[in-house]
Design an enzyme around this catalytic site. Structure first.
Site, PDB file in Angstrom:
ATOM      1  N   GLU A   1       0.824  -1.207   0.000  1.00  0.00           N
ATOM      2  CA  GLU A   1       0.000   0.000   0.000  1.00  0.00           C
ATOM      3  C   GLU A   1       0.862   1.263   0.000  1.00  0.00           C
ATOM      4  O   GLU A   1       0.744   2.136   0.853  1.00  0.00           O
ATOM      5  CB  GLU A   1      -0.961   0.001   1.196  1.00  0.00           C
ATOM      6  CG  GLU A   1      -2.013  -1.094   1.097  1.00  0.00           C
ATOM      7  CD  GLU A   1      -3.053  -1.045   2.209  1.00  0.00           C
ATOM      8  OE1 GLU A   1      -4.167  -1.547   1.997  1.00  0.00           O
ATOM      9  OE2 GLU A   1      -2.751  -0.517   3.292  1.00  0.00           O
TER      10      GLU A   1
ATOM     11  N   GLU B   1      -5.650  -8.225  -0.698  1.00  0.00           N
ATOM     12  CA  GLU B   1      -6.341  -7.978   0.565  1.00  0.00           C
ATOM     13  C   GLU B   1      -7.797  -7.670   0.280  1.00  0.00           C
ATOM     14  O   GLU B   1      -8.096  -6.780  -0.521  1.00  0.00           O
ATOM     15  CB  GLU B   1      -5.733  -6.803   1.344  1.00  0.00           C
ATOM     16  CG  GLU B   1      -4.341  -7.033   1.901  1.00  0.00           C
ATOM     17  CD  GLU B   1      -3.858  -5.854   2.743  1.00  0.00           C
ATOM     18  OE1 GLU B   1      -4.715  -5.145   3.319  1.00  0.00           O
ATOM     19  OE2 GLU B   1      -2.636  -5.659   2.816  1.00  0.00           O
TER      20      GLU B   1
END
Length: 481
Positions: free
Chosen positions: A175, A377
């Site tokens: 991320e 995710e």
């Protein structure tokens, strides 16, 4: 439409939220080890040293360090084809700038990867998952200093060489776009903020975006190294992807939604996939007085180190409004902004539940990049307790996952190239956003609680058995138990 024959079904984790053993096997302190526990309130602090009176969730987490054989066996029982995990930088280089690696740390991951191979599970390895050595934060102000690029490259080169026959899929940073938000200051960038509340860190946008630039260069150097020495590696980026919807059809809302989605969800992917800064980012920097310093060779390095595949996390969508009064009714999901969507349900942590948004994201990303994609995710955080029989009846999680996987299947019918999906999370771990155990995502319950107590015993939830049946049918059997 069926899922591809070799589709990588599995689960995901992160070392700083799962591994534990923070001071064992020669491991050094990471920035995550200096964040105390508790929900995202002023009581959750960043400290400069470990304090005995505070609880630090990462120190034990849910103890993969001592339970890895048991956990990987459970993953195999569930039928995992892939396990996404991260290597803890300070387990390999305790200070981040050591010349020689910590052999005990290298051996630990050798054992983990050997267990995965034993069961035919493909490791998908994140090199840096919100993991900056605390020593680099102290000595260099983390990624604000260009020196950290070479230290990261040395770390990547070490693990590439060691695990070249055990790992094929790599992700350079988790991320990476969290650096576009203040929350990225300490956890992902290692910027020194003193002792302060986790969500109220002082911010310097110039420093934050310069640090992000250094991560871009480090990522591309790792990709270039892999291409030159290990051509069988697959090198990917990882983005926290949150589609933005205009709250109304007013043109100002539409424009704002596009601008926010560009800078927060698309900017980092554009750099890592195309090898250059997009026009809208340059305009954003000019408007906000941000001047990114490029070394002479940076433009060339960025162009030569573009990724092979694109991975992302997907949890929610956001509505945005150009009307300040409307924005005041926004939600409190940490790292998010905007207005609650009246057409969607939300979790107890105020995240909008939007399965169709995943199909939208998959189509937008594939239309933009035409690269193979993997969702690494996706899941729902819920307060859960064991029954007296040691069960967790998480029908809500099954419903959530089923609805999202159905939209994945529709995206495949649309023509996107999606080759894998790893649920967040494989097993209960500490929440990165809130520092809690109470916020549980796993298919496997771990007897561990916010006060640090618990036996760490593992229990299979109902969703574990549902996912097992789903994988056995390669997604054809989207049943609800």
């Amino acid at each position: 439409m069926s899922f591809p024959t070799n589709f990588l079904w599995g689960g995901a984790s992160a070392a700083n939220q799962y591994e534990g053993g923070y001071n064992e096997g020669g491991k050094g302190l990471a920035c995550a080890d200096l964040i105390s526990g508790g929900r995202h309130t002023a009581s959750r602090q960043i400290t400069t040293t470990v304090k005995e009176e505070l609880l630090y969730p990462s120190h034990e987490a849910t103890d993969f360090y001592h339970h890895y054989k048991e956990d990987i066996a459970l993953f195999a029982e569930a039928g995992f084809k892939a396990f996404r995990l991260s290597i803890n930088w300070t387990r390999i280089f305790p200070k981040g700038m050591d010349q020689e690696p910590n052999e005990a740390g290298l051996q630990f991951y050798d054992q983990v990867f050997d267990e995965c191979k034993k069961y035919g599970i493909e490791p998908v390895v994140t090199i840096a998952h919100f993991d900056v050595p605390a020593y680099l934060s102290e000595q260099y102000n983390g990624w604000a200093s260009r020196e950290v690029i070479d230290l990261y490259e040395h770390y990547a080169a070490t693990i590439f060489d060691r695990y070249q026959d055990k790992v094929n899929y790599w992700i350079t940073f988790n991320e990476i776009n969290t650096a576009t938000l203040t929350i990225g200051n300490f956890l992902s960038l290692g910027l020194q903020v003193g002792e302060s509340p986790f969500i109220e860190q002082p911010d310097d946008p110039q420093m934050r975006y310069q640090a992000l630039h250094h991560q871009f260069v480090a990522s591309t150097k790792a990709v270039k190294l892999a291409r030159e020495k290990y051509p069988h590696f697959h090198m990917g980026c990882m983005i926290s992807y949150m589609p933005r919807y205009p709250y109304t059809c007013h043109p100002n809302d539409v424009l704002l939604a596009k601008q926010e989605e560009n800078m927060h969800s698309k900017f980092c992917g554009d750099v890592q996939v195309t090898g250059k800064y997009p026009y809208y980012a340059k305009n954003y920097f000019a408007e906000h007085g941000i001047d990114i310093t490029f070394a002479e060779e940076d433009a060339t390095i960025l162009a030569e180190g573009t990724v092979d595949y694109y991975t992302f996390s997907y949890y929610l969508t956001l509505c945005v409004s150009a009307d300040d009064e409307v924005e005041k009714n926004g939600h409190s999901m940490i790292g998010g902004s905007g207005v609650n969507n009246p057409y969607l349900e939300q979790t107890e942590w105020n995240a909008m539940i939007d399965p169709v948004g995943l199909r939208i994201a998959l189509n937008d990303i594939y239309d933009r990049y035409h690269l193979p994609m993997m969702i690494v995710e996706n899941g729902i955080g819920v307060s859960e307790e064991l029954t007296s029989e040691g069960m967790v009846h998480d029908q809500y999680r099954i419903d959530y996952l089923q609805k999202h996987i159905i939209e994945m299947e529709k995206a495949l019918e649309d023509g996107v190239d999606l080759f894998g999906y790893t649920i967040w999370s494989a097993v209960d771990i500490v929440s990165a956003s809130t520092g809690e155990m109470k916020k549980r995502y796993g298919l496997i319950f771990v007897d561990k609680y916010d006060d640090g107590t618990g036996t760490l015993k593992r229990y299979k939830k109902d969703s574990f058995y549902w996912y097992k049946e789903l994988i056995e049918s390669n997604g054809a059997n989207l049943i609800v138990r």
